[in-house]
Design an enzyme around this catalytic site. Structure first.
Site, PDB file in Angstrom:
ATOM      1  N   CYS A  44       0.824  -1.206   0.000  1.00 55.53           N
ATOM      2  CA  CYS A  44       0.000   0.000   0.000  1.00 55.53           C
ATOM      3  C   CYS A  44       0.864   1.264   0.000  1.00 55.53           C
ATOM      4  CB  CYS A  44      -0.964  -0.011   1.180  1.00 55.53           C
ATOM      5  SG  CYS A  44      -0.192  -0.414   2.760  1.00 55.53           S
TER       6      CYS A  44
HETATM    7  N1  LIG Z   1      -4.653  -3.993   4.806  1.00 58.74           N
HETATM    8  C1  LIG Z   1      -4.044  -3.309   3.854  1.00 58.74           C
HETATM    9  O1  LIG Z   1      -4.222  -2.090   3.726  1.00 58.74           O
HETATM   10  C2  LIG Z   1      -3.124  -4.011   2.880  1.00 58.74           C
HETATM   11  C3  LIG Z   1      -2.680  -3.298   1.761  1.00 58.74           C
HETATM   12  C4  LIG Z   1      -1.825  -3.928   0.838  1.00 58.74           C
HETATM   13  C5  LIG Z   1      -1.442  -5.239   1.063  1.00 58.74           C
HETATM   14  N2  LIG Z   1      -1.879  -5.902   2.181  1.00 58.74           N
HETATM   15  C6  LIG Z   1      -1.446  -7.288   2.358  1.00 58.74           C
HETATM   16  O2  LIG Z   1      -2.569  -8.127   2.047  1.00 58.74           O
HETATM   17  C7  LIG Z   1      -2.520  -9.303   2.868  1.00 58.74           C
HETATM   18  C8  LIG Z   1      -3.831  -9.400   3.640  1.00 58.74           C
HETATM   19  O3  LIG Z   1      -3.954  -8.232   4.453  1.00 58.74           O
HETATM   20  P1  LIG Z   1      -5.279  -7.932   5.270  1.00 58.74           P
HETATM   21  O4  LIG Z   1      -5.123  -6.550   5.812  1.00 58.74           O
HETATM   22  O5  LIG Z   1      -6.459  -8.277   4.472  1.00 58.74           O
HETATM   23  O6  LIG Z   1      -5.097  -8.971   6.491  1.00 58.74           O
HETATM   24  P2  LIG Z   1      -6.189  -9.493   7.530  1.00 58.74           P
HETATM   25  O7  LIG Z   1      -7.302  -8.518   7.650  1.00 58.74           O
HETATM   26  O8  LIG Z   1      -5.426  -9.865   8.747  1.00 58.74           O
HETATM   27  O9  LIG Z   1      -6.735 -10.829   6.829  1.00 58.74           O
HETATM   28  C9  LIG Z   1      -5.913 -11.943   6.590  1.00 58.74           C
HETATM   29  C10 LIG Z   1      -6.788 -13.083   6.068  1.00 58.74           C
HETATM   30  O10 LIG Z   1      -5.948 -14.193   5.771  1.00 58.74           O
HETATM   31  C11 LIG Z   1      -6.500 -15.363   6.363  1.00 58.74           C
HETATM   32  N3  LIG Z   1      -5.410 -16.309   6.561  1.00 58.74           N
HETATM   33  C12 LIG Z   1      -4.335 -16.214   7.363  1.00 58.74           C
HETATM   34  N4  LIG Z   1      -3.533 -17.287   7.212  1.00 58.74           N
HETATM   35  C13 LIG Z   1      -4.127 -18.087   6.272  1.00 58.74           C
HETATM   36  C14 LIG Z   1      -3.798 -19.333   5.678  1.00 58.74           C
HETATM   37  N5  LIG Z   1      -2.687 -19.992   5.986  1.00 58.74           N
HETATM   38  N6  LIG Z   1      -4.662 -19.856   4.767  1.00 58.74           N
HETATM   39  C15 LIG Z   1      -5.804 -19.206   4.435  1.00 58.74           C
HETATM   40  N7  LIG Z   1      -6.156 -18.012   4.957  1.00 58.74           N
HETATM   41  C16 LIG Z   1      -5.315 -17.463   5.869  1.00 58.74           C
HETATM   42  C17 LIG Z   1      -7.138 -14.820   7.626  1.00 58.74           C
HETATM   43  O11 LIG Z   1      -8.072 -15.755   8.115  1.00 58.74           O
HETATM   44  P3  LIG Z   1      -8.262 -15.916   9.702  1.00 58.74           P
HETATM   45  O12 LIG Z   1      -8.384 -14.549  10.258  1.00 58.74           O
HETATM   46  O13 LIG Z   1      -9.461 -16.736   9.807  1.00 58.74           O
HETATM   47  O14 LIG Z   1      -6.989 -16.585  10.148  1.00 58.74           O
HETATM   48  C18 LIG Z   1      -7.813 -13.578   7.077  1.00 58.74           C
HETATM   49  O15 LIG Z   1      -8.976 -13.932   6.346  1.00 58.74           O
HETATM   50  C19 LIG Z   1      -1.304  -9.151   3.779  1.00 58.74           C
HETATM   51  O16 LIG Z   1      -0.223  -9.846   3.245  1.00 58.74           O
HETATM   52  C20 LIG Z   1      -1.046  -7.659   3.777  1.00 58.74           C
HETATM   53  O17 LIG Z   1       0.294  -7.314   4.033  1.00 58.74           O
HETATM   54  C21 LIG Z   1      -2.724  -5.329   3.080  1.00 58.74           C
END
Ligand SMILES: NC(=O)c1ccc[n+]([C@@H]2O[C@H](COP(=O)([O-])OP(=O)(O)OC[C@H]3O[C@@H](n4cnc5c(N)ncnc54)[C@H](OP(=O)(O)O)[C@@H]3O)[C@@H](O)[C@H]2O)c1
Length: 347
Positions: free
Chosen positions: A155
């Protein structure tokens, strides 16, 4: 598979913030059918509205526990999972011939030595790091068209790289010791509760974190060095404030040559004139977060400091849209040969 077919999509990490944003965008995409939603933290399928109340009576599909590598009829897999988890899942899907768009940081460094010291643990699928294409259409559109594994950008790097690219590439800015200050809404930290973001702690608060050692600094530098050929270095300081979403960045650059700001602005205008999601503001105006909320736009403005003559760039994006899920959909559109704005703008 013909590139004009409807895409069948699986979202892994559908209970997280970027997974939820993908659902929001892809439900309105005329060439996409969501066929599977999975996550990790539960044992039995749950209705999607148990995690996203707005999905009640909107979608029948449950969110199921992820079975690693099970495509569920999808041809395209979005990995919205933490870094470290993505590198275990991506090879399983990639080896089946599917398209993989990874929103984590796991494949953003073609040269693994660049992530050393910034990310913990050994990479478990290093062979795919050289295969993945950095999913920033403005800079890598031709490579994305032929890619089957996309490393969707971070991001903060999305804003910093695209704000700095023309100025460094065209020799207007000194490439070294650039200062990047970014302020993010709290969805950037993911959906798992953490004490500093608990309402009584976070409301009315504002702070910088991982000062000078945030893992997005090497990503900004790696990409800018590759696309400009210049020895770029940055001091990057992220901040978080009690807003749900949005990133506002203020970037400070020393001029490498004595040219009027209007000349630099004209070069930016020329570079981004045909980009559907970059909006360059007229001189004298600056973007704010309200203008980009829930959109795939990156808004940029250029200013000159009256005392030092330094150039100050201000940029605004929505961290969940252009900073994550929106850019991922833009990448899908590029790969599939769909209009790049499809599902991302009222057409
Ligand atoms: N948030 C942002 O602004 C943003 C921006 C750019 C990139 N990102 C990247 O995008 C990714 C997701 O971010 P997020 O903010 O959406 O995170 P998040 O809200 O913490 O969600 C993570 C998701 O991944 C699932 N998960 C974790 N381990 C898993 C596995 N081994 N197999 C299947 N599902 C799994 C979690 O499920 P449970 O909760 O049920 O474990 C949850 O649904 C990260 O790598 C982050 O760095 C985020």
């Amino acid at each position: 598979m013909s590139n004009s077919d409807v895409c069948k999509v699986k979202i892994v990490g559908a209970t997280g913030y970027t997974g939820g944003e993908l659902i929001r965008l892809l439900l309105n995409h005329p060439k996409v059918k969501i066929v599977s939603l999975t996550a990790a933290g539960f044992d039995n399928p749950q209705p999607a509205h148990a995690f996203w109340p707005w999905l009640r009576q909107v979608i029948d599909l449950p969110i199921r526990p992820e079975i690693d590598g099970e495509a569920d009829g999808a041809d395209t897999i979005f990995l919205s999972v933490p870094h470290g988890a993505a590198m275990k899942l991506a090879p399983l899907y990639y080896e089946k011939g599917l398209r993989v768009i990874d929103l984590s940081a796991d494949y953003r460094f073609p040269d693994l030595s660049e992530r050393q010291g910034w990310y913990e643990g050994e990479h478990t699928s290093p062979e795919l790091c050289g295969v993945a294409v950095y999913g920033m259409p403005e800079l890598f559109r031709e490579q994305i068209k032929h890619a089957r594994l996309i490393a969707n950008p971070g991001c903060y790097p999305t804003a910093a790289i695209l704000s700095l690219y023309p100025g460094i590439k065209l020799g207007f800015f000194e490439p070294e010791r650039i200062r990047v200050n970014s302020v993010s809404g709290v969805t950037g930290a993911g959906r798992n509760p953490k004490l500093p973001f608990h309402h009584p702690e976070f409301d009315q608060n504002f702070f910088a974190y991982r000062i000078g050692k945030h893992q997005h600094a090497p990503e900004i530098v790696s990409v800018l060095r590759r696309v400009t050929g210049k020895p770029v270095t940055v001091t990057f300081v992220p901040h978080v404030l009690p807003l749900q979403r949005g990133i506002l960045s203020t970037i400070y650059c020393r001029k490498a040559k004595d040219v009027p700001l209007a000349e630099i602005w004209n070069a930016y205008q020329e570079t981004y004139a045909r980009e559907p999601f970059i909006r360059l503001y007229p001189l004298g105006e600056a973007p704010a977060l309200q203008a980009v909320r829930e959109t795939n736009f990156l808004d940029i403005s250029l200013h000159e400091d009256a005392m030092t003559g330094d150039v100050v760039l201000v940029s605004a994006e929505d961290n969940l849209t252009k900073g994550a899920a929106g850019q991922a959909v833009q990448n899908l559109n590029v790969i599939m040969g769909f209009p790049e704005k499809m599902g991302l703008l009222p057409l």
